[in-house]
Design a protein around this motif. Sequence first.
Motif, PDB file in Angstrom:
ATOM      1  N   ALA B  83     -59.935  31.328  91.144  1.00 23.79           N
ATOM      2  CA  ALA B  83     -59.882  32.683  91.695  1.00 23.79           C
ATOM      3  C   ALA B  83     -60.544  33.684  90.749  1.00 23.79           C
ATOM      4  CB  ALA B  83     -58.430  33.069  91.924  1.00 23.79           C
ATOM      5  N   HIS B  84     -61.334  34.570  91.333  1.00 21.23           N
ATOM      6  CA  HIS B  84     -61.946  35.649  90.556  1.00 21.23           C
ATOM      7  C   HIS B  84     -61.546  36.980  91.178  1.00 21.23           C
ATOM      8  CE1 HIS B  84     -64.650  32.843  88.456  1.00 21.23           C
ATOM      9  NE2 HIS B  84     -64.869  32.272  89.628  1.00 21.23           N
ATOM     10  N   ASN B  85     -60.775  37.743  90.451  1.00 20.40           N
ATOM     11  CA  ASN B  85     -60.400  39.064  90.972  1.00 20.40           C
ATOM     12  C   ASN B  85     -61.574  40.021  90.869  1.00 20.40           C
ATOM     13  OD1 ASN B  85     -57.830  38.220  91.523  1.00 20.40           O
ATOM     14  ND2 ASN B  85     -56.976  38.981  89.586  1.00 20.40           N
ATOM     15  N   MET B  86     -61.789  40.741  91.956  1.00 22.18           N
ATOM     16  CA  MET B  86     -63.008  41.532  92.062  1.00 22.18           C
ATOM     17  C   MET B  86     -62.709  42.913  92.635  1.00 22.18           C
ATOM     18  SD  MET B  86     -66.312  40.117  94.072  1.00 22.18           S
ATOM     19  CE  MET B  86     -67.439  41.214  94.874  1.00 22.18           C
ATOM     20  N   ILE B  87     -63.439  43.901  92.182  1.00 22.23           N
ATOM     21  CA  ILE B  87     -63.372  45.219  92.819  1.00 22.23           C
ATOM     22  C   ILE B  87     -64.783  45.677  93.160  1.00 22.23           C
ATOM     23  CG2 ILE B  87     -61.227  45.993  91.704  1.00 22.23           C
ATOM     24  CD1 ILE B  87     -62.940  47.466  89.649  1.00 22.23           C
ATOM     25  N   ILE B  88     -64.848  46.628  94.075  1.00 20.39           N
ATOM     26  CA  ILE B  88     -66.139  47.197  94.447  1.00 20.39           C
ATOM     27  C   ILE B  88     -66.088  48.689  94.174  1.00 20.39           C
ATOM     28  CG2 ILE B  88     -67.725  47.641  96.366  1.00 20.39           C
ATOM     29  CD1 ILE B  88     -66.726  45.011  97.647  1.00 20.39           C
ATOM     30  N   ILE B  89     -67.056  49.172  93.414  1.00 18.97           N
ATOM     31  CA  ILE B  89     -67.111  50.601  93.111  1.00 18.97           C
ATOM     32  C   ILE B  89     -68.223  51.204  93.948  1.00 18.97           C
ATOM     33  CG2 ILE B  89     -67.050  52.272  91.229  1.00 18.97           C
ATOM     34  CD1 ILE B  89     -65.361  49.951  90.458  1.00 18.97           C
ATOM     35  N   GLY B  90     -67.852  52.067  94.860  1.00 16.77           N
ATOM     36  CA  GLY B  90     -68.837  52.655  95.755  1.00 16.77           C
ATOM     37  C   GLY B  90     -68.668  52.099  97.153  1.00 16.77           C
ATOM     38  N   CYS B  91     -68.136  52.930  98.064  1.00 10.79           N
ATOM     39  CA  CYS B  91     -67.851  52.458  99.419  1.00 10.79           C
ATOM     40  C   CYS B  91     -68.807  53.031 100.449  1.00 10.79           C
ATOM     41  CB  CYS B  91     -66.423  52.775  99.797  1.00 10.79           C
ATOM     42  SG  CYS B  91     -65.293  51.756  98.879  1.00 10.79           S
ATOM     43  N   GLY B  92     -70.039  53.178 100.066  1.00 18.13           N
ATOM     44  CA  GLY B  92     -71.080  53.501 101.046  1.00 18.13           C
ATOM     45  C   GLY B  92     -71.334  52.270 101.898  1.00 18.13           C
ATOM     46  N   ASN B  93     -72.407  52.320 102.647  1.00 17.07           N
ATOM     47  CA  ASN B  93     -72.709  51.181 103.513  1.00 17.07           C
ATOM     48  C   ASN B  93     -72.817  49.875 102.737  1.00 17.07           C
ATOM     49  OD1 ASN B  93     -72.984  52.166 106.244  1.00 17.07           O
ATOM     50  ND2 ASN B  93     -74.673  53.390 105.483  1.00 17.07           N
ATOM     51  N   LEU B  94     -73.447  49.941 101.581  1.00 17.11           N
ATOM     52  CA  LEU B  94     -73.651  48.716 100.822  1.00 17.11           C
ATOM     53  C   LEU B  94     -72.329  48.153 100.305  1.00 17.11           C
ATOM     54  CD1 LEU B  94     -75.619  46.658  99.761  1.00 17.11           C
ATOM     55  CD2 LEU B  94     -76.146  48.179  97.845  1.00 17.11           C
ATOM     56  N   GLY B  95     -71.510  49.031  99.732  1.00 17.74           N
ATOM     57  CA  GLY B  95     -70.204  48.593  99.258  1.00 17.74           C
ATOM     58  C   GLY B  95     -69.369  47.994 100.381  1.00 17.74           C
ATOM     59  N   GLN B  96     -69.398  48.645 101.536  1.00 20.98           N
ATOM     60  CA  GLN B  96     -68.640  48.131 102.671  1.00 20.98           C
ATOM     61  C   GLN B  96     -69.213  46.816 103.194  1.00 20.98           C
ATOM     62  OE1 GLN B  96     -67.243  50.864 105.718  1.00 20.98           O
ATOM     63  NE2 GLN B  96     -67.523  52.603 104.337  1.00 20.98           N
ATOM     64  N   ALA B  97     -70.529  46.694 103.140  1.00 20.92           N
ATOM     65  CA  ALA B  97     -71.152  45.434 103.551  1.00 20.92           C
ATOM     66  C   ALA B  97     -70.625  44.298 102.685  1.00 20.92           C
ATOM     67  CB  ALA B  97     -72.673  45.517 103.448  1.00 20.92           C
ATOM     68  N   LEU B  98     -70.553  44.525 101.401  1.00 22.38           N
ATOM     69  CA  LEU B  98     -70.034  43.495 100.504  1.00 22.38           C
ATOM     70  C   LEU B  98     -68.572  43.202 100.807  1.00 22.38           C
ATOM     71  CD1 LEU B  98     -71.575  44.492  97.039  1.00 22.38           C
ATOM     72  CD2 LEU B  98     -72.498  42.944  98.768  1.00 22.38           C
ATOM     73  N   ASP B 116     -64.129  54.959  95.367  1.00 23.32           N
ATOM     74  CA  ASP B 116     -65.199  55.882  95.728  1.00 23.32           C
ATOM     75  C   ASP B 116     -64.818  57.267  95.215  1.00 23.32           C
ATOM     76  OD1 ASP B 116     -67.600  55.508  98.137  1.00 23.32           O
ATOM     77  OD2 ASP B 116     -67.162  57.527  97.390  1.00 23.32           O
ATOM     78  N   ILE B 117     -65.783  58.191  95.208  1.00 18.31           N
ATOM     79  CA  ILE B 117     -65.441  59.562  94.823  1.00 18.31           C
ATOM     80  C   ILE B 117     -65.088  60.441  95.999  1.00 18.31           C
ATOM     81  CG2 ILE B 117     -66.271  60.560  92.631  1.00 18.31           C
ATOM     82  CD1 ILE B 117     -69.114  60.516  94.058  1.00 18.31           C
ATOM     83  N   LYS B 118     -65.581  60.101  97.164  1.00 14.99           N
ATOM     84  CA  LYS B 118     -65.403  60.977  98.316  1.00 14.99           C
ATOM     85  C   LYS B 118     -63.948  61.022  98.773  1.00 14.99           C
ATOM     86  CE  LYS B 118     -69.952  60.846 100.397  1.00 14.99           C
ATOM     87  NZ  LYS B 118     -70.757  60.206 101.454  1.00 14.99           N
ATOM     88  N   PRO B 119     -63.328  62.204  98.704  1.00 15.46           N
ATOM     89  CA  PRO B 119     -61.922  62.324  99.095  1.00 15.46           C
ATOM     90  C   PRO B 119     -61.665  61.887 100.527  1.00 15.46           C
ATOM     91  CG  PRO B 119     -62.703  64.352  98.071  1.00 15.46           C
ATOM     92  CD  PRO B 119     -63.894  63.493  98.274  1.00 15.46           C
ATOM     93  N   GLU B 120     -62.616  62.085 101.405  1.00 16.68           N
ATOM     94  CA  GLU B 120     -62.394  61.733 102.815  1.00 16.68           C
ATOM     95  C   GLU B 120     -62.252  60.233 103.036  1.00 16.68           C
ATOM     96  OE1 GLU B 120     -65.112  63.234 101.592  1.00 16.68           O
ATOM     97  OE2 GLU B 120     -66.932  62.752 102.739  1.00 16.68           O
ATOM     98  N   LEU B 121     -62.666  59.453 102.056  1.00 16.90           N
ATOM     99  CA  LEU B 121     -62.502  57.996 102.180  1.00 16.90           C
ATOM    100  C   LEU B 121     -61.148  57.514 101.659  1.00 16.90           C
ATOM    101  CD1 LEU B 121     -66.041  56.669 101.132  1.00 16.90           C
ATOM    102  CD2 LEU B 121     -65.051  56.690 103.423  1.00 16.90           C
ATOM    103  N   SER B 122     -60.451  58.394 100.961  1.00 18.11           N
ATOM    104  CA  SER B 122     -59.195  58.001 100.321  1.00 18.11           C
ATOM    105  C   SER B 122     -58.214  57.395 101.327  1.00 18.11           C
ATOM    106  CB  SER B 122     -58.553  59.211  99.636  1.00 18.11           C
ATOM    107  OG  SER B 122     -57.394  58.791  98.943  1.00 18.11           O
ATOM    108  N   GLY B 123     -57.734  56.211 101.014  1.00 18.82           N
ATOM    109  CA  GLY B 123     -56.762  55.557 101.881  1.00 18.82           C
ATOM    110  C   GLY B 123     -57.352  54.778 103.019  1.00 18.82           C
ATOM    111  N   LYS B 124     -58.615  54.969 103.288  1.00 16.74           N
ATOM    112  CA  LYS B 124     -59.266  54.204 104.355  1.00 16.74           C
ATOM    113  C   LYS B 124     -59.153  52.702 104.069  1.00 16.74           C
ATOM    114  CE  LYS B 124     -63.649  53.283 106.638  1.00 16.74           C
ATOM    115  NZ  LYS B 124     -65.089  53.503 106.772  1.00 16.74           N
ATOM    116  N   LEU B 125     -58.949  51.926 105.109  1.00 15.33           N
ATOM    117  CA  LEU B 125     -58.866  50.481 104.927  1.00 15.33           C
ATOM    118  C   LEU B 125     -60.201  49.818 105.264  1.00 15.33           C
ATOM    119  CD1 LEU B 125     -55.376  49.492 106.419  1.00 15.33           C
ATOM    120  CD2 LEU B 125     -56.006  49.728 104.012  1.00 15.33           C
ATOM    121  N   VAL B 126     -60.691  49.019 104.363  1.00 15.54           N
ATOM    122  CA  VAL B 126     -61.870  48.208 104.634  1.00 15.54           C
ATOM    123  C   VAL B 126     -61.463  46.759 104.388  1.00 15.54           C
ATOM    124  CG1 VAL B 126     -64.268  47.698 104.040  1.00 15.54           C
ATOM    125  CG2 VAL B 126     -63.419  50.044 103.844  1.00 15.54           C
TER     126      VAL B 126
END
Lengths: 214, 214
Positions: B83-98, B116-126
């Motif tokens: 197992a490799h624990n992973m995070i994604i920094i940046g939830c634009g289209n590319l981050g979400q694609a990953l 992400d930095i954008k407050p409007e994304l806070s709490g969003k589930l991907v």
Amino acid sequence: MEQREISQAVIGRLPRYYRYLGELMESGVERISSNDLSKKMKVTASQIRQDLNNFGGFGQQGYGYNVKYLYAEIGKILGLDIAHNMIIIGCGNLGQALANYAAFENRGFILKGLFDIKPELSGKLVRGVEVRMMDELKEYVQTHDIEIAALTIPKSEAIKVADMLVANGVKAIWNFAHTDLNLPEDVIVENVHLSESLMKLSYNVSRYRDEHVK
Amino acid sequence: MEQREISQAVIGRLPRYYRYLGELMESGVERISSNDLSKKMKVTASQIRQDLNNFGGFGQQGYGYNVKYLYAEIGKILGLDIAHNMIIIGCGNLGQALANYAAFENRGFILKGLFDIKPELSGKLVRGVEVRMMDELKEYVQTHDIEIAALTIPKSEAIKVADMLVANGVKAIWNFAHTDLNLPEDVIVENVHLSESLMKLSYNVSRYRDEHVK
DNA sequence: TAGATTGTTAATCGATTAACAATC
DNA sequence: TAGATTGTTAATCGATTAACAATC
């Protein structure tokens, strides 16, 4: 022509030179020697000079390279000075990420069309370009002089879509599907296999972990 | 250890072997010789055998390779069995694609967090994972045993975020930002420079165009 | 002119391919 | 046993680095 074949190893380094020269330009640096550039980029000066001299002598003894000039020349070598009509097949997150990549137009890549199968995306605008349905694709390609197609669709679709595109005049495929495309020799395929990239990373962290546990 | 260093050229080919073996497995093929595999993959049989023998003898004279076994072994070599624990920094289209890339979990990559930095994304589930704000990142990394971070943020941010991540224990960066990261030697960096990939493609189509105009 | 740095040839290094003895 | 195919050594090929004469 007389130009001997240039190895893909060399081609693969040109964009990185281009990027560093662009940054130097932005910082107002006027000239740079292969030696100074080699330190910044962590490659040998010898390699830089060898690579560039595949395409001509862009420097001057005792002086080095003029940054702005070399940047422009590498841009020409890479074909960034000519327009390339491009479409993206697949408007999921990845397709949209590519569409939104702002630097495209600056570098001669002109996004002409976006395609998807999902009816709910029909007519949606991404970066000012309307999403079309897949059944329009063939005719669109035939009539719009499309040179490059980015494939961001599942592998089950990718192979047959690629065949169709090529049969209708597309010259190059930027392939993001997790499969190889077996296309005629004269078609350019540039693969971006993200899963393979991640596996390489995985190998390297795992090895590192091993070494330090023992 | 005794294990000599394996070249990145070899590592770079393993994921492709893995993919082909996976497909063979799905088609119910039980065994394959280096020769048959070489034809499918368009590489030499010699290279396949040399590559594999860096890690041990997985075949059997007169028989070839057992597909299922070899697949599993290459998976282990690539570290896909842990197992490799992973995070994604940046939830634009590319981050979400990953984030949406389904095969991740099957291969041991566990998506633990999205930032992400954008407050409007806070709490969003991907993909069932909640988007957190960047100011929580440092503490999160310190307390969640994160091994890999994917960076899908602008280059202006990437360098300092990468430094911070590494200072707080991240071992590997999957870097999508258009910049090089200068990190300590023991940190694994896997770069995916899409613009450079497209420029390579551009070089090749442009050259081809030249040749055929003349 | 003297110093710097290229362009280019030669030397080295590494990766790929070929060949074949070992062996299932 | 005979045939097939690996594992591995040796030969080749190509890419990188070093060296230096040419020249700005």
